[in-house]
Design a protein around this motif. Structure first.
Motif, PDB file in Angstrom:
ATOM      1  N   ALA A  10      66.775  50.321   9.757  1.00 22.72           N
ATOM      2  CA  ALA A  10      66.308  50.939  10.997  1.00 22.72           C
ATOM      3  C   ALA A  10      67.242  52.044  11.464  1.00 22.72           C
ATOM      4  N   VAL A  11      68.539  51.864  11.239  1.00 22.21           N
ATOM      5  CA  VAL A  11      69.558  52.812  11.692  1.00 22.21           C
ATOM      6  C   VAL A  11      70.533  53.052  10.543  1.00 22.21           C
ATOM      7  N   PRO A  12      70.835  54.312  10.211  1.00 21.60           N
ATOM      8  CA  PRO A  12      71.787  54.577   9.130  1.00 21.60           C
ATOM      9  C   PRO A  12      73.134  53.904   9.392  1.00 21.60           C
ATOM     10  N   SER A  25      68.410  57.300  16.137  1.00 19.21           N
ATOM     11  CA  SER A  25      67.686  56.117  15.664  1.00 19.21           C
ATOM     12  C   SER A  25      67.863  54.965  16.638  1.00 19.21           C
ATOM     13  N   TRP A  26      69.064  54.775  17.119  1.00 19.42           N
ATOM     14  CA  TRP A  26      69.297  53.729  18.121  1.00 19.42           C
ATOM     15  C   TRP A  26      68.455  53.975  19.378  1.00 19.42           C
ATOM     16  N   LEU A  27      68.465  55.216  19.850  1.00 22.51           N
ATOM     17  CA  LEU A  27      67.717  55.537  21.063  1.00 22.51           C
ATOM     18  C   LEU A  27      66.217  55.349  20.857  1.00 22.51           C
ATOM     19  N   ALA A  28      65.732  55.706  19.675  1.00 21.22           N
ATOM     20  CA  ALA A  28      64.302  55.538  19.383  1.00 21.22           C
ATOM     21  C   ALA A  28      63.919  54.063  19.351  1.00 21.22           C
ATOM     22  N   LEU A  29      64.804  53.234  18.808  1.00 20.20           N
ATOM     23  CA  LEU A  29      64.511  51.801  18.758  1.00 20.20           C
ATOM     24  C   LEU A  29      64.373  51.207  20.155  1.00 20.20           C
ATOM     25  N   GLU A  30      65.151  51.713  21.097  1.00 24.08           N
ATOM     26  CA  GLU A  30      65.066  51.211  22.467  1.00 24.08           C
ATOM     27  C   GLU A  30      63.695  51.476  23.089  1.00 24.08           C
ATOM     28  N   GLU A  31      63.020  52.516  22.624  1.00 17.89           N
ATOM     29  CA  GLU A  31      61.723  52.891  23.187  1.00 17.89           C
ATOM     30  C   GLU A  31      60.556  52.176  22.520  1.00 17.89           C
ATOM     31  N   VAL A  87      53.063  43.928  15.851  1.00 20.21           N
ATOM     32  CA  VAL A  87      53.119  45.169  15.080  1.00 20.21           C
ATOM     33  C   VAL A  87      54.568  45.556  14.806  1.00 20.21           C
ATOM     34  N   LEU A  88      55.407  45.442  15.825  1.00 18.08           N
ATOM     35  CA  LEU A  88      56.820  45.747  15.653  1.00 18.08           C
ATOM     36  C   LEU A  88      57.454  44.861  14.583  1.00 18.08           C
ATOM     37  N   ASP A  89      57.141  43.569  14.625  1.00 19.74           N
ATOM     38  CA  ASP A  89      57.722  42.633  13.662  1.00 19.74           C
ATOM     39  C   ASP A  89      57.294  42.962  12.241  1.00 19.74           C
ATOM     40  N   ALA A  90      56.076  43.488  12.084  1.00 23.39           N
ATOM     41  CA  ALA A  90      55.594  43.840  10.751  1.00 23.39           C
ATOM     42  C   ALA A  90      56.303  45.071  10.203  1.00 23.39           C
ATOM     43  N   VAL A  91      56.611  46.014  11.082  1.00 19.93           N
ATOM     44  CA  VAL A  91      57.269  47.252  10.656  1.00 19.93           C
ATOM     45  C   VAL A  91      58.770  47.072  10.547  1.00 19.93           C
ATOM     46  N   VAL A 133      66.243  42.650  12.199  1.00 10.10           N
ATOM     47  CA  VAL A 133      66.735  44.009  11.946  1.00 10.10           C
ATOM     48  C   VAL A 133      66.948  44.739  13.263  1.00 10.10           C
ATOM     49  N   ARG A 134      65.977  44.598  14.177  1.00  8.16           N
ATOM     50  CA  ARG A 134      66.105  45.261  15.472  1.00  8.16           C
ATOM     51  C   ARG A 134      67.268  44.676  16.276  1.00  8.16           C
ATOM     52  N   GLY A 135      67.435  43.362  16.196  1.00  8.27           N
ATOM     53  CA  GLY A 135      68.521  42.731  16.935  1.00  8.27           C
ATOM     54  C   GLY A 135      69.884  43.175  16.450  1.00  8.27           C
ATOM     55  N   GLN A 136      70.042  43.283  15.135  1.00  9.33           N
ATOM     56  CA  GLN A 136      71.323  43.729  14.589  1.00  9.33           C
ATOM     57  C   GLN A 136      71.602  45.168  14.982  1.00  9.33           C
TER      58      GLN A 136
END
Length: 285
Positions: free
Chosen positions: A62-64, A91-97, A106-110, A115-118
């Motif tokens: 999700a984030v480099p 990437s971090w900022l986009a994940l927050e949105e 849908v989020l869990d599938a993508v 991954v998002r929590g880490q």
């Protein structure tokens, strides 16, 4: 990798800040000075390809892991200016949105929750060490926000058709606006004054305040760029060539200053209809 490299820029628009080398402290200033002298520099398409390569891996990245050392480069009055990608931060900022844009399933599938929590934990740790960090690039999908057009004049519009002639780099089409920072700040301040004197406080006013605060973070001799990015591939060529959204915004604000509510409404109606048609495309099959 061949599949990834063939993907065009998605339907995303960009607001970018190019700062002069003098805005950067050492050793970053020297890094960008050397970087700008390269014979070949990466493009927005290159950044997209790298991001997509991470997302299609298993598990998705999700984030480099490391921040990008790349930037877009241009000149303003003979002065080299750079716009760092800062892909990791963005990437971090986009994940927050994302939480407000998609249902949880849908989020869990993508991007799985783990991954998002880490990524969120990594961002929190990084923020404690870099409390003043800010991106040089803002993005949005399936639209160009009205507040972005406020920063530009119609005469600053640069359009290149698909043959690549004009403002474009590569095959085109390209539609963008560029203006010095001093002009962007002046227009924003004037628009805010007009709105506050003419209409109740609302999303447009709040959005302009947010953009104004962001602009203040950068060197006063920077260059501001609005790039339609991948949206040019969502619009028929004739509609793209006829798009004068910055002119419509300027016309509407001028009408408000003159007390012409009917004229302001007509300008806004043209703008709203144009971008409603673009946003509706995301729901077509």
């Amino acid at each position: 990798m061949s599949v990834v490299s063939s993907v065009r820029v998605p339907y995303t628009s960009y607001l970018r800040i190019y700062e002069p080398l003098a805005a950067f402290a050492e050793p970053e200033r020297s890094h960008w000075a050397r970087y700008a002298q390269r014979e070949e520099l990466p493009t927005a398409q290159d950044e997209l390809r790298r991001s997509l390569a991470d997302l299609v891996s298993t598990p998705p990245v999700a984030v480099p892991v490391h921040e990008s050392g790349d930037a877009f480069v241009t000149e303003l009055d003979g002065v080299v200016c750079v716009c760092p990608w800062r892909t990791r931060l963005r990437s971090w900022l986009a994940l927050e949105e994302l939480g407000g844009m998609f249902p949880a399933n849908v989020l869990d599938a993508v991007l799985p929750a783990v991954v998002r929590g880490q990524a969120a934990a990594d961002h929190e740790r990084w923020q404690r060490l870099h409390p003043d960090a800010r991106p040089w690039i803002r993005t949005t999908v399936w639209q160009v926000p009205v507040r972005w057009f406020v920063l530009f004049h119609d005469e600053e519009r640069e359009y290149a058709a698909a043959d690549g002639e004009g403002a474009g780099e590569g095959a085109g089409p390209v539609l963008r606006y560029r203006t010095p920072m001093v002009e962007a700040r002046r227009r924003l301040a004037r628009a805010l004054r007009t709105l506050r004197e003419s209409v109740p406080e609302g999303p447009l006013t709040e959005g302009l305040v947010d953009v104004g605060r962001w602009l203040e973070e950068f060197h006063p001799r920077s260059l501001v760029e609005l790039d339609y990015g991948g949206l040019v591939h969502a619009l028929p060529a004739d509609r793209l060539a006829a798009d004068r959204s910055a002119a419509d915004v300027a016309e509407g604000l001028a009408a408000l200053r003159d007390g012409d509510s009917e004229g302001a409404g007509e300008a806004y109606a043209r703008l709203a209809e144009r971008w409603r048609a673009v946003r509706d495309l995301q729901f077509t099959n």
